[in-house]
Design a protein around this motif. Structure first.
Motif, short mmCIF file in Angstrom:
data_model
loop_
_atom_site.label_atom_id
_atom_site.label_comp_id
_atom_site.label_asym_id
_atom_site.label_seq_id
_atom_site.Cartn_x
_atom_site.Cartn_y
_atom_site.Cartn_z
N GLY A 89 2.44 1.60 -3.50
CA GLY A 89 1.42 2.04 -4.45
C GLY A 89 1.15 3.54 -4.30
O GLY A 89 1.06 4.27 -5.29
N ALA A 90 1.05 3.99 -3.05
CA ALA A 90 0.83 5.41 -2.78
C ALA A 90 2.02 6.24 -3.28
O ALA A 90 1.85 7.28 -3.91
N ARG A 115 -3.03 8.82 0.87
CA ARG A 115 -3.27 7.87 -0.25
C ARG A 115 -3.28 6.43 0.25
O ARG A 115 -4.09 5.61 -0.19
N MET A 116 -2.34 6.12 1.12
CA MET A 116 -2.25 4.75 1.66
C MET A 116 -3.55 4.36 2.36
O MET A 116 -4.08 3.27 2.14
N SER A 155 -6.51 3.10 0.47
CA SER A 155 -6.51 1.76 -0.12
C SER A 155 -7.04 0.68 0.82
O SER A 155 -7.14 -0.47 0.45
N PHE A 156 -7.36 1.08 2.06
CA PHE A 156 -7.95 0.10 3.00
C PHE A 156 -9.40 0.43 3.26
O PHE A 156 -9.77 1.59 3.26
N GLU A 162 1.68 9.18 -6.15
CA GLU A 162 2.06 10.54 -5.76
C GLU A 162 3.26 11.03 -6.58
O GLU A 162 3.30 12.14 -7.09
N ALA A 204 0.84 -1.20 0.00
CA ALA A 204 0.00 0.00 0.00
C ALA A 204 0.88 1.26 0.00
O ALA A 204 0.60 2.23 -0.70
N PHE A 205 1.96 1.23 0.76
CA PHE A 205 2.87 2.38 0.78
C PHE A 205 3.50 2.59 -0.59
O PHE A 205 3.53 3.71 -1.11
#
Lengths: 162, 162, 162, 162
Positions: A22-23, D47-48, D51-52, A27, A19-20
């Motif tokens: 991907g962010a 952003r992270m 995603s949850f 960005e 997730a990090f």
């Protein structure tokens, strides 16, 4: 077979950072053009490579095995080194960067590996005239990324470490 | 492609327990015949299945998705359910049991999955006349293991949960 | 602090095998008495140890570091070796066996580590008169397991490898 | 005990991305001041979080449990929510960000969590007048990071979701 590959790819990229990353990718993408993104990833690759101890070994096969030891310990796939007439082909398979940074990032994310291999070959003392560049785009849905270590001038290069 | 599959298989089985599971397999093998080994693995499978909460769902596709959620969370591969005229075919792909227990154990290790699926279908309340058995040996170098849920008498079976 | 320890313990044991190991522990427990269970785990430990390459090193500290390299790669905790007047104390911390086999199994599950250390010291060629045994029960909620390498007769033992 | 915490911290951060995240931290640090670094990490956190899927739940305890489900699945530690007279205290324990970005990055790396919690509370529809900020520096060697959700004007805030 191809379903298995899809399954394994999904599982490969560590849940902890996906997730990090991907962010970061989204960005990061919003802030620069492909040229800048590649330059930044290349720098990260140089730094990343410096954190591993690469044993060169005497032959191309031992060098390849030494790189694969590092990649396997990270679960970053595996590499194949092939000597051609005037260049060395570095084929990186099964890297987690497509899943980590996304398919849309495959234009710039492989510059990370370009940085890693550049640092490694420099640290092994290869001919300064040689330069490592990515050869074409990522292949087979991002599963294969090919680099080439080649003399700029086209003269015959010496890959043997001095 | 097949090199990637080999690479991923090696990476799939958790390093933390691989040496223990390998030792278990060797020791275990030395103590019993295939029949006994299968019976013990089957029991372990029944118990293992009981520790997961399986949401049945209304259709074969939701049941499959529900099983795959559990398998994916464990990194135990994925399953495909196919209804045939008089039976239900359960095809389990990319399980880590070959790497965990060894290739020589493929004669008995799949009984673990037999136990898991047996428990799951029983918990869903399928017709008591149906029995789940492994169909043939592990296929494609242990990457595919097929089970069949079928009526003993050969009459038309009802897979629908009561 | 203690909440963090609980958190980390839960995370340590690989999700991939936890349900299997729990099932194994329950089934196994139902089939034998503590003596038998310890004997079987001890054998598994001997076999497990044989699958790692232990570099002995010249001193107690290098031997300890060498063992810890193996344990860390598996995420099996860490060991401390302390020489006492007539014995060597082996203190194993943060092993995943409590979470894997359950708290109720702490009576017999540490025999796995007993087997591992026994094999390792034998492979290093320690005095045949020395025997490794568990010292008391698992301490601090199963987080510390202590073994002792000691001469049976009580004479002064030589830990130095021959 | 503290040795165990050190051991577990080292093991917690995924090997697959640790070298990359370390390189990112060093490179990133060289390019901006703390203010900029915090702003970028905050954005990544927003952003992270998106995603949850966070289930709010009816009470502070169910909200906490819901956040901890997400954190545990990622192995990112655990959170405790405490209501005080005029603010909500969010205490995040055992996060992997110290090991990932390095101790020297603890000045700016927690802004990532600030972004995550900000997004989550906004998505739950908390009073727009409330703002989430980090409270002091990271505590206990980076193992505890505290945030505060508080009204700017000091008036009594309503944490209850509308």
């Amino acid at each position: 077979m191809s379903d298995n590959i899809n399954y394994y790819e999904e599982q490969q990229c560590s849940t902890q950072w996906r997730a990090f990353l991907g962010a970061f990718s989204t960005e990061f993408c919003a802030q620069g053009d492909v040229q800048d993104l590649r330059a930044f990833m290349f720098k990260l690759g140089l730094r990343m490579a410096a954190s591993f101890k690469l044993d060169g070994g005497a032959t191309m096969r031992t060098l390849e095995a030494s790189m694969n030891k590092i990649w396997r310990d990270l679960n970053w796939g595996w590499v194949q080194l092939n000597e051609e007439a005037d260049s060395l082909i570095i084929e990186h398979n099964a890297s987690p960067i497509k899943l980590a940074f996304g398919e849309q990032a495959l234009e710039w994310s492989p510059a990370l590996l370009e940085g890693v291999y550049t640092h490694w070959f420099e640290s092994l003392g290869v001919d300064k005239a040689l330069r490592l560049t990515q050869k074409g785009t990522a292949l087979e849905q991002g599963r294969v990324i090919v680099f080439q270590l080649k003399k700029h001038t086209g003269e015959h290069a010496h890959f043997t470490r001095r």
